[in-house]
Design a protein around this motif. Structure first.
Motif, mmCIF file in Angstrom:
data_model
loop_
_atom_site.group_PDB
_atom_site.id
_atom_site.type_symbol
_atom_site.label_atom_id
_atom_site.label_comp_id
_atom_site.label_asym_id
_atom_site.label_seq_id
_atom_site.Cartn_x
_atom_site.Cartn_y
_atom_site.Cartn_z
ATOM 1 N N HIS A 39 0.471 -0.815 0.272
ATOM 2 C CA HIS A 39 -0.036 -0.023 -0.112
ATOM 3 C C HIS A 39 0.952 1.085 0.177
ATOM 4 C CE1 HIS A 39 -3.625 -2.316 0.372
ATOM 5 N NE2 HIS A 39 -2.935 -3.012 1.550
ATOM 6 N N ALA A 40 2.270 1.430 0.691
ATOM 7 C CA ALA A 40 2.251 2.749 0.856
ATOM 8 C C ALA A 40 3.996 2.685 -0.263
ATOM 9 C CB ALA A 40 3.146 2.782 1.424
ATOM 10 N N TYR A 41 4.596 4.087 -0.333
ATOM 11 C CA TYR A 41 5.275 4.441 -1.582
ATOM 12 C C TYR A 41 7.233 3.478 -0.811
ATOM 13 C CZ TYR A 41 2.121 7.630 -2.201
ATOM 14 O OH TYR A 41 0.827 8.058 -2.725
ATOM 15 N N LYS A 42 6.922 3.677 0.624
ATOM 16 C CA LYS A 42 8.433 3.703 1.634
ATOM 17 C C LYS A 42 7.977 2.881 2.790
ATOM 18 C CE LYS A 42 10.759 7.608 1.889
ATOM 19 N NZ LYS A 42 11.851 8.513 1.292
ATOM 20 N N GLY A 43 8.785 2.192 3.934
ATOM 21 C CA GLY A 43 8.265 2.407 5.190
ATOM 22 C C GLY A 43 9.513 2.623 6.183
ATOM 23 N N GLN A 44 9.521 2.188 7.297
ATOM 24 C CA GLN A 44 10.646 1.309 8.101
ATOM 25 C C GLN A 44 9.905 0.900 9.134
ATOM 26 O OE1 GLN A 44 12.767 5.212 10.273
ATOM 27 N NE2 GLN A 44 14.893 4.089 9.370
ATOM 28 N N VAL A 45 10.958 -0.171 9.889
ATOM 29 C CA VAL A 45 10.644 -1.235 11.127
ATOM 30 C C VAL A 45 11.639 -0.612 11.684
ATOM 31 C CG1 VAL A 45 10.112 -3.496 11.536
ATOM 32 C CG2 VAL A 45 8.999 -2.582 9.539
ATOM 33 N N LEU A 46 10.930 -0.444 13.605
ATOM 34 C CA LEU A 46 11.921 -0.024 13.879
ATOM 35 C C LEU A 46 11.634 -0.942 15.505
ATOM 36 C CD1 LEU A 46 11.057 4.104 14.944
ATOM 37 C CD2 LEU A 46 12.852 2.705 13.134
#
Length: 138
Positions: A53-60
């Motif tokens: 669904h997204a352009y980019k992301g990050q998992v913390l």
């Protein structure tokens, strides 16, 4: 212990990399396999949501002896109605994503089912932040 993983929107080949790495770490810490499974399912669902669904992301990821806290941030369309999105079977996935076997509307419900706590904040046109907390001891 803190870890960070980048997630690329549209890259289904790498979906699950963070979940796989976290699984290895939790095994090394001798966390109960049943708890590891819950965490990995929730995290994998979150990663797939970012990819789909997204352009980019990050998992913390933040692990301490008593709990794991996971924050999944994405830059994407956002979720207009979180309550609707939490319903099993509701999906906004594209036809292409569904053809690949994803987008069945189980992502957020599975995340909720497999975490001890979940918090979702979303801004339409900006993105979504999902925070998951799971206790590491029974």
């Amino acid at each position: 212990m803190k870890f960070s993983y980048d997630v690329e929107g549209g890259n289904f080949a790498k979906a699950g990399n963070a979940a796989s790495n976290v699984k290895k770490i939790l095994k090394q810490l001798n966390v109960d396999p049943k708890i590891i499974k819950r965490i990995v399912v929730a995290l994998y669902e979150g990663e797939v949501n970012v990819v789909a669904h997204a352009y980019k992301g990050q998992v913390l990821v933040d692990i301490n002896p008593s709990r794991i806290h996971i924050r999944i941030e994405d830059e994407g369309p956002g979720i207009p109605d979180i309550n609707l999105a939490m319903q099993v079977g509701y999906s906004t996935a594209s036809a292409m994503v569904r053809e690949m076997g994803f987008g069945a509307g189980m992502g957020l419900p599975n995340m909720k089912r497999n975490a001890d706590a979940i918090d979702i904040k979303s801004t339409v046109g900006k993105g979504t932040v999902v925070e998951l907390t799971t206790n590491l001891t029974s």
